[in-house]
Design an enzyme around this catalytic site. Structure first.
Site, PDB file in Angstrom:
ATOM      1  N   ASP A  52       0.847  -1.184   0.000  1.00  0.00           N
ATOM      2  CA  ASP A  52       0.000   0.000   0.000  1.00  0.00           C
ATOM      3  C   ASP A  52       0.885   1.237   0.000  1.00  0.00           C
ATOM      4  OD1 ASP A  52      -2.000  -1.827   0.200  1.00  0.00           O
ATOM      5  OD2 ASP A  52      -2.788  -1.153   2.124  1.00  0.00           O
ATOM      6  N   ASP A  75     -15.570  -3.702  -2.217  1.00  0.00           N
ATOM      7  CA  ASP A  75     -15.383  -3.598  -0.774  1.00  0.00           C
ATOM      8  C   ASP A  75     -16.771  -3.603  -0.153  1.00  0.00           C
ATOM      9  OD1 ASP A  75     -12.735  -3.205  -1.457  1.00  0.00           O
ATOM     10  OD2 ASP A  75     -12.914  -1.030  -1.429  1.00  0.00           O
TER      11      ASP A  75
END
Length: 243
Positions: free
Chosen positions: A8, A130
């Site tokens: 990330d 998500d």
């Protein structure tokens, strides 16, 4: 099933967020390319990169870092997500050597964009869904919609999406274990390969996912667990290969 390390990216560094909160981040390395090398040496068969600044800005911010990693590993499949909201951005990443581009928020808000992307770049499009309690969340998880994740999975499968990255955001970065039931439900609904994400903490999660991999679960993304040592990437991948 492959175990996919997550890198990330925030402000050029490799970080990990808890439940998607930008202010709740831990910096693991200020050299993401070195981090990529570490995971490749441990047997990674694919890398999952996320441009966190990009996800909030709506356009690529850490593009140079992504390009450097792709250049260093030309034969390694790399998938990138975060801020991908135009065909130009997709082309930019594919030209830079990235294999798969993950469309997230835009896929939920403008589902027709997914079809356009699949038509323009067949075989290179992944959708990131998500969800919280089965409902889709968008905009870096700031918004939870009234759309069921399984309904969207069916639609995107028909559009020609290669895979879906399914993240249970209630569990992401919380080290609580993966939501296997919800992941299997997604695979069955769309009849499309699912990459599980969110909450993968240790070998129990890998074993749990491998036990249902025949349902169409092709990958498992892990972040905090491999950075903090509760999961050994090489061991996890070796286990999957041996099954």
């Amino acid at each position: 099933m492959i175990v996919i390390p997550a890198i990330d990216l925030k402000d050029g560094a490799c970080v990990r967020l808890r439940q998607g909160l930008m202010e709740d981040s831990t910096v693991f390395s200020d050299d993401p390319a070195a981090m990529a090398r570490k995971w490749v040496e441990q047997g990674a068969k694919r890398l999952h990169l996320v441009d966190l600044n990009g996800a909030f800005a709506g356009e690529p911010v850490n593009g140079e870092v992504v390009k450097a990693i792709a250049k260093a590993y030309p034969n390694l499949p790399i998938q990138i997500g975060g801020g991908i909201r135009s065909l130009e951005t997709i082309k930019h990443y594919l030209d830079a050597g990235v294999t798969y581009v993950i469309i997230g928020t835009k896929a939920v808000k403008e589902p027709e964009f997914v079809k356009q992307a699949c038509d323009a770049f067949p075989g290179h499009i992944i959708v990131g869904l998500d969800a919280k309690d089965g409902y889709v969340a968008t905009d870096g998880w700031a918004e939870v919609s009234t759309v069921k994740a399984t309904d969207l999975a069916k639609q995107f499968a028909a559009d020609g999406v290669s895979e879906i990255v399914y993240t249970d955001i209630a569990r992401d970065g919380m080290m609580q274990g993966v939501n296997i039931e919800a992941t299997v439900e997604m695979a069955r609904a769309g009849n499309i390969p699912i990459i599980a994400s969110g909450g993968i903490t240790n070998m129990d999660d890998i074993k749990g996912l491998m036990a249902v991999a025949h349902e169409g679960i092709t990958g498992a993304i892990t972040g905090r667990a491999i950075y903090e040592g509760s999961l050994d990437l090489a061991e996890a991948q070796a286990y999957c290969d041996a099954q």
